[in-house]
Design a protein around this motif. Sequence first.
Motif, short mmCIF file in Angstrom:
data_model
loop_
_atom_site.label_atom_id
_atom_site.label_comp_id
_atom_site.label_asym_id
_atom_site.label_seq_id
_atom_site.Cartn_x
_atom_site.Cartn_y
_atom_site.Cartn_z
N VAL A 198 0.84 -1.19 0.00
CA VAL A 198 0.00 0.00 0.00
C VAL A 198 0.88 1.24 0.00
N LEU A 199 0.77 2.06 -1.05
CA LEU A 199 1.54 3.29 -1.12
C LEU A 199 0.70 4.41 -0.50
N GLU A 200 0.89 4.61 0.77
CA GLU A 200 0.14 5.62 1.52
C GLU A 200 1.14 6.35 2.41
N ALA A 201 1.32 7.63 2.16
CA ALA A 201 2.34 8.39 2.86
C ALA A 201 2.03 8.52 4.34
N THR A 202 3.04 8.37 5.15
CA THR A 202 2.95 8.59 6.58
C THR A 202 3.52 9.97 6.89
N THR A 203 2.79 10.76 7.64
CA THR A 203 3.29 12.07 8.05
C THR A 203 3.59 12.05 9.55
N PRO A 204 4.47 12.92 10.02
CA PRO A 204 4.78 12.95 11.46
C PRO A 204 3.52 13.13 12.30
N GLU A 205 3.52 12.50 13.46
CA GLU A 205 2.35 12.55 14.33
C GLU A 205 2.26 13.86 15.10
N ARG A 206 3.38 14.52 15.29
CA ARG A 206 3.40 15.76 16.05
C ARG A 206 4.10 16.86 15.26
N VAL A 207 3.78 18.08 15.61
CA VAL A 207 4.49 19.22 15.02
C VAL A 207 5.35 19.88 16.08
N ASN A 208 6.36 20.58 15.63
CA ASN A 208 7.17 21.40 16.52
C ASN A 208 6.62 22.82 16.50
N VAL A 209 6.80 23.51 17.61
CA VAL A 209 6.35 24.89 17.73
C VAL A 209 7.53 25.76 18.17
N THR A 210 7.73 26.86 17.47
CA THR A 210 8.74 27.84 17.85
C THR A 210 8.09 29.21 17.94
N VAL A 211 8.48 29.98 18.95
CA VAL A 211 7.95 31.33 19.15
C VAL A 211 9.09 32.33 19.03
N ASN A 212 8.84 33.40 18.29
CA ASN A 212 9.80 34.49 18.20
C ASN A 212 9.66 35.33 19.46
N ARG A 213 10.55 35.10 20.40
CA ARG A 213 10.44 35.76 21.70
C ARG A 213 10.53 37.28 21.59
N THR A 214 11.36 37.75 20.65
CA THR A 214 11.51 39.20 20.49
C THR A 214 10.21 39.85 20.03
N VAL A 215 9.57 39.25 19.04
CA VAL A 215 8.30 39.79 18.55
C VAL A 215 7.23 39.71 19.63
N LEU A 216 7.18 38.59 20.33
CA LEU A 216 6.18 38.43 21.38
C LEU A 216 6.37 39.49 22.46
N ARG A 217 7.62 39.79 22.79
CA ARG A 217 7.89 40.79 23.82
C ARG A 217 7.60 42.20 23.33
N ASN A 218 8.02 42.50 22.11
CA ASN A 218 7.86 43.87 21.60
C ASN A 218 6.41 44.22 21.30
N LEU A 219 5.65 43.25 20.76
CA LEU A 219 4.27 43.54 20.40
C LEU A 219 3.32 43.44 21.59
N TYR A 220 3.60 42.51 22.50
CA TYR A 220 2.63 42.21 23.54
C TYR A 220 3.19 42.25 24.95
N GLY A 221 4.47 42.55 25.09
CA GLY A 221 5.07 42.64 26.42
C GLY A 221 5.08 41.32 27.16
#
Length: 284
Positions: free
Chosen positions: A243-266
């Motif tokens: 069976v040719l059925e693609a498997t994709t990763p079960e989880r995603v990674n998350v990254t946050v731009n700390r500088t933007v988060l701090r500058n825009l929202y403190g």
Amino acid sequence: MLRLKKRALIRCLNQVAIVLLSPLVLLGNAAADVRFVGGDSEVRGRLIELVSTRWPGDELAAIDLTITIGANALDDYCSVGESMGPVLAIHLYASHYRQSTANCRVPIAAIPADPPLTYQIQLSQALFPRSRTAMLVRSDATPLSEQAVDTPLSIPSVGVAKGLGRLVKEGRWDVFLLPVDHEVFSGADYRLVIETLFRHRKPTIVSINSLLSVGAIAATFYSQSQLDHALLLTLERYLSDGVLEATTPERVNVTVNRTVLRNLYGRTITAEELRALENEVNGG
């Protein structure tokens, strides 16, 4: 043409042009073969090593499969015709895959490099609870109701910049979602969108980790090791049951731009809080 001479026959074609100009090279090997088409020599070499390490014997002699590396390789392979065998597409984005399937007349599966939009939606809710999301879509795009995007705005014929201006003027949304979609955005549009919204103090969530440096506030993405593991799992299934059925990763990674988060929202975020955020996006 570069060959990996092990008991398992894994043939790598150096150029997609070899496929187009000499299709009989593929057809003449009707017994079993795993072929890598496209990409550069470094990428092909790494993938060959990955697969040959997992199957050092002759187990792969049971299957016949072409693995295309990148969107151009898939399009070129599909253009050859119906006589070609099944193909597994890697190192391309989901929007490229959707377009290619309409023009491909051979069995095809794909492991997209970018996670589904639903993860961006979940990340927006985790970062900004009760927020309203917005995105630009093609004028003929299918409804996004099942993806819970609050404001999907079709881009006008004059382009992305005007569509973005309409969104900013409307203003009844909080977080902009920017998945990779080559039918909506050109390469320069991603930077334009992020930088424009940053000036308007609107956060952008992306699915390409490198766009964080442009000013996106957060990204959902797959690592290369996750995509490599998905490739091996897909080959294992194809080898075991055909069976040719693609498997994709079960989880995603998350990254946050700390500088933007701090500058825009403190706001600041610790490594522990980032792990908790990633778990929330992945459903616990």
